[in-house]
Design a protein around this motif. Structure first.
Motif, PDB file in Angstrom:
ATOM      1  N   ARG A 111     -26.949  27.114  -4.508  1.00 13.73           N
ATOM      2  CA  ARG A 111     -27.118  28.425  -3.896  1.00 13.73           C
ATOM      3  C   ARG A 111     -28.423  29.053  -4.371  1.00 13.73           C
ATOM      4  O   ARG A 111     -28.939  28.713  -5.425  1.00 13.73           O
ATOM      5  N   ARG A 112     -28.867  30.021  -3.600  1.00 15.14           N
ATOM      6  CA  ARG A 112     -30.034  30.804  -3.993  1.00 15.14           C
ATOM      7  C   ARG A 112     -29.594  32.244  -4.155  1.00 15.14           C
ATOM      8  O   ARG A 112     -28.632  32.681  -3.537  1.00 15.14           O
ATOM      9  N   ALA A 113     -30.320  32.959  -5.010  1.00 18.25           N
ATOM     10  CA  ALA A 113     -29.980  34.362  -5.262  1.00 18.25           C
ATOM     11  C   ALA A 113     -31.238  35.168  -5.509  1.00 18.25           C
ATOM     12  O   ALA A 113     -32.263  34.633  -5.934  1.00 18.25           O
ATOM     13  N   ARG A 114     -31.109  36.446  -5.254  1.00 16.41           N
ATOM     14  CA  ARG A 114     -32.184  37.404  -5.529  1.00 16.41           C
ATOM     15  C   ARG A 114     -31.795  38.154  -6.802  1.00 16.41           C
ATOM     16  O   ARG A 114     -30.651  38.597  -6.945  1.00 16.41           O
ATOM     17  N   VAL A 115     -32.735  38.301  -7.695  1.00 19.70           N
ATOM     18  CA  VAL A 115     -32.494  39.036  -8.933  1.00 19.70           C
ATOM     19  C   VAL A 115     -32.488  40.530  -8.598  1.00 19.70           C
ATOM     20  O   VAL A 115     -33.438  41.033  -8.004  1.00 19.70           O
ATOM     21  N   ILE A 116     -31.401  41.214  -8.977  1.00 25.01           N
ATOM     22  CA  ILE A 116     -31.275  42.648  -8.685  1.00 25.01           C
ATOM     23  C   ILE A 116     -31.355  43.505  -9.953  1.00 25.01           C
ATOM     24  O   ILE A 116     -31.392  44.724  -9.867  1.00 25.01           O
ATOM     25  N   ALA A 117     -31.376  42.858 -11.106  1.00 22.20           N
ATOM     26  CA  ALA A 117     -31.539  43.569 -12.388  1.00 22.20           C
ATOM     27  C   ALA A 117     -32.338  42.663 -13.317  1.00 22.20           C
ATOM     28  O   ALA A 117     -31.994  41.500 -13.500  1.00 22.20           O
ATOM     29  N   GLU A 118     -33.409  43.191 -13.876  1.00 26.29           N
ATOM     30  CA  GLU A 118     -34.242  42.404 -14.795  1.00 26.29           C
ATOM     31  C   GLU A 118     -33.401  41.832 -15.929  1.00 26.29           C
ATOM     32  O   GLU A 118     -32.480  42.481 -16.419  1.00 26.29           O
ATOM     33  N   HIS A 119     -33.732  40.603 -16.312  1.00 27.38           N
ATOM     34  CA  HIS A 119     -33.049  39.992 -17.453  1.00 27.38           C
ATOM     35  C   HIS A 119     -34.084  39.385 -18.392  1.00 27.38           C
ATOM     36  O   HIS A 119     -34.998  38.690 -17.950  1.00 27.38           O
ATOM     37  N   VAL A 155     -34.049  32.879  -7.317  1.00 26.37           N
ATOM     38  CA  VAL A 155     -33.694  31.791  -8.225  1.00 26.37           C
ATOM     39  C   VAL A 155     -32.689  30.866  -7.538  1.00 26.37           C
ATOM     40  O   VAL A 155     -31.974  31.280  -6.628  1.00 26.37           O
ATOM     41  N   THR A 156     -32.655  29.623  -7.998  1.00 24.24           N
ATOM     42  CA  THR A 156     -31.657  28.659  -7.537  1.00 24.24           C
ATOM     43  C   THR A 156     -30.529  28.642  -8.550  1.00 24.24           C
ATOM     44  O   THR A 156     -30.767  28.528  -9.756  1.00 24.24           O
ATOM     45  N   LEU A 157     -29.296  28.767  -8.060  1.00 24.83           N
ATOM     46  CA  LEU A 157     -28.124  28.782  -8.924  1.00 24.83           C
ATOM     47  C   LEU A 157     -27.496  27.399  -8.948  1.00 24.83           C
ATOM     48  O   LEU A 157     -27.218  26.825  -7.894  1.00 24.83           O
ATOM     49  N   HIS A 158     -27.258  26.869 -10.134  1.00 19.53           N
ATOM     50  CA  HIS A 158     -26.690  25.523 -10.253  1.00 19.53           C
ATOM     51  C   HIS A 158     -25.189  25.557 -10.500  1.00 19.53           C
ATOM     52  O   HIS A 158     -24.446  24.839  -9.846  1.00 19.53           O
ATOM     53  N   PRO A 169     -27.044  36.591 -16.194  1.00 17.20           N
ATOM     54  CA  PRO A 169     -25.741  37.185 -15.875  1.00 17.20           C
ATOM     55  C   PRO A 169     -25.499  37.236 -14.363  1.00 17.20           C
ATOM     56  O   PRO A 169     -26.412  37.553 -13.586  1.00 17.20           O
ATOM     57  N   ALA A 170     -24.270  36.957 -13.970  1.00 17.72           N
ATOM     58  CA  ALA A 170     -23.921  37.005 -12.543  1.00 17.72           C
ATOM     59  C   ALA A 170     -24.160  38.409 -11.979  1.00 17.72           C
ATOM     60  O   ALA A 170     -24.560  38.548 -10.823  1.00 17.72           O
ATOM     61  N   ARG A 171     -23.970  39.445 -12.799  1.00 18.91           N
ATOM     62  CA  ARG A 171     -24.168  40.814 -12.314  1.00 18.91           C
ATOM     63  C   ARG A 171     -25.641  41.157 -12.100  1.00 18.91           C
ATOM     64  O   ARG A 171     -25.958  42.206 -11.554  1.00 18.91           O
ATOM     65  N   ALA A 172     -26.555  40.271 -12.537  1.00 23.03           N
ATOM     66  CA  ALA A 172     -27.987  40.509 -12.360  1.00 23.03           C
ATOM     67  C   ALA A 172     -28.542  39.859 -11.097  1.00 23.03           C
ATOM     68  O   ALA A 172     -29.724  40.006 -10.801  1.00 23.03           O
ATOM     69  N   VAL A 173     -27.693  39.136 -10.348  1.00 26.48           N
ATOM     70  CA  VAL A 173     -28.165  38.464  -9.134  1.00 26.48           C
ATOM     71  C   VAL A 173     -27.267  38.784  -7.946  1.00 26.48           C
ATOM     72  O   VAL A 173     -26.093  39.122  -8.093  1.00 26.48           O
ATOM     73  N   GLU A 174     -27.865  38.649  -6.757  1.00 28.69           N
ATOM     74  CA  GLU A 174     -27.151  38.806  -5.495  1.00 28.69           C
ATOM     75  C   GLU A 174     -27.337  37.505  -4.723  1.00 28.69           C
ATOM     76  O   GLU A 174     -28.473  37.111  -4.427  1.00 28.69           O
ATOM     77  N   ILE A 175     -26.242  36.827  -4.424  1.00 34.02           N
ATOM     78  CA  ILE A 175     -26.323  35.545  -3.729  1.00 34.02           C
ATOM     79  C   ILE A 175     -26.841  35.748  -2.313  1.00 34.02           C
ATOM     80  O   ILE A 175     -26.425  36.688  -1.617  1.00 34.02           O
ATOM     81  N   ILE A 176     -27.752  34.903  -1.921  1.00 35.30           N
ATOM     82  CA  ILE A 176     -28.329  34.938  -0.573  1.00 35.30           C
ATOM     83  C   ILE A 176     -27.552  33.947   0.282  1.00 35.30           C
ATOM     84  O   ILE A 176     -27.494  32.758  -0.027  1.00 35.30           O
TER      85      ILE A 176
END
Length: 113
Positions: free
Chosen positions: A2-10, A82-85, A105-112
């Motif tokens: 899966r791919r995701a967009r970072v919604i909170a800096e980590h 980012v790519t989620l593995h 953290p899962a709460r820092a990304v939004e799955i696309i």
């Protein structure tokens, strides 16, 4: 994958990442107050890190790792893709466009989708 967009800096913590392999002996300490499924694990070398408690054969004190784990975290900026593995304990093992990988953290990304 899966791919995701970072919604909170980590940002990764300022300490060396540690790795455990099945059979490694560790000493388990306190649980993380923000991430209660994580426990502080200290290696024989004295280095320590937060690791999901489910990966050990005990809840506290002397324990043995049952699975492989690397505490490396991925620095990520808002808007980055980012790519989620795989996911474990509400964290994703992710890879950025430059090929760097680590936990976020899962709460820092939004799955696309």
């Amino acid at each position: 994958m899966r791919r995701a967009r970072v919604i909170a800096e980590h940002r990764a913590p300022d300490r060396p990442a540690i790795q455990v392999a099945p059979g490694d002996a560790v000493t388990l300490g306190e649980r993380d107050s923000d991430w209660p499924q994580f426990v502080w694990a200290t290696l024989a070398s004295g280095l320590g890190g937060w690791i999901p408690s489910a990966l050990f054969d005990a809840e506290h004190g002397n324990a043995t790792a049952q699975k492989e784990y690397d505490t490396r975290e991925l620095n990520a900026d808002v808007g980055e893709i980012v790519t989620l593995h795989y996911e474990l304990a509400d964290w994703w093992w992710a890879e950025n466009a430059q090929g760097a990988s680590g936990w976020i953290p899962a709460r820092a990304v939004e799955i696309i989708e």
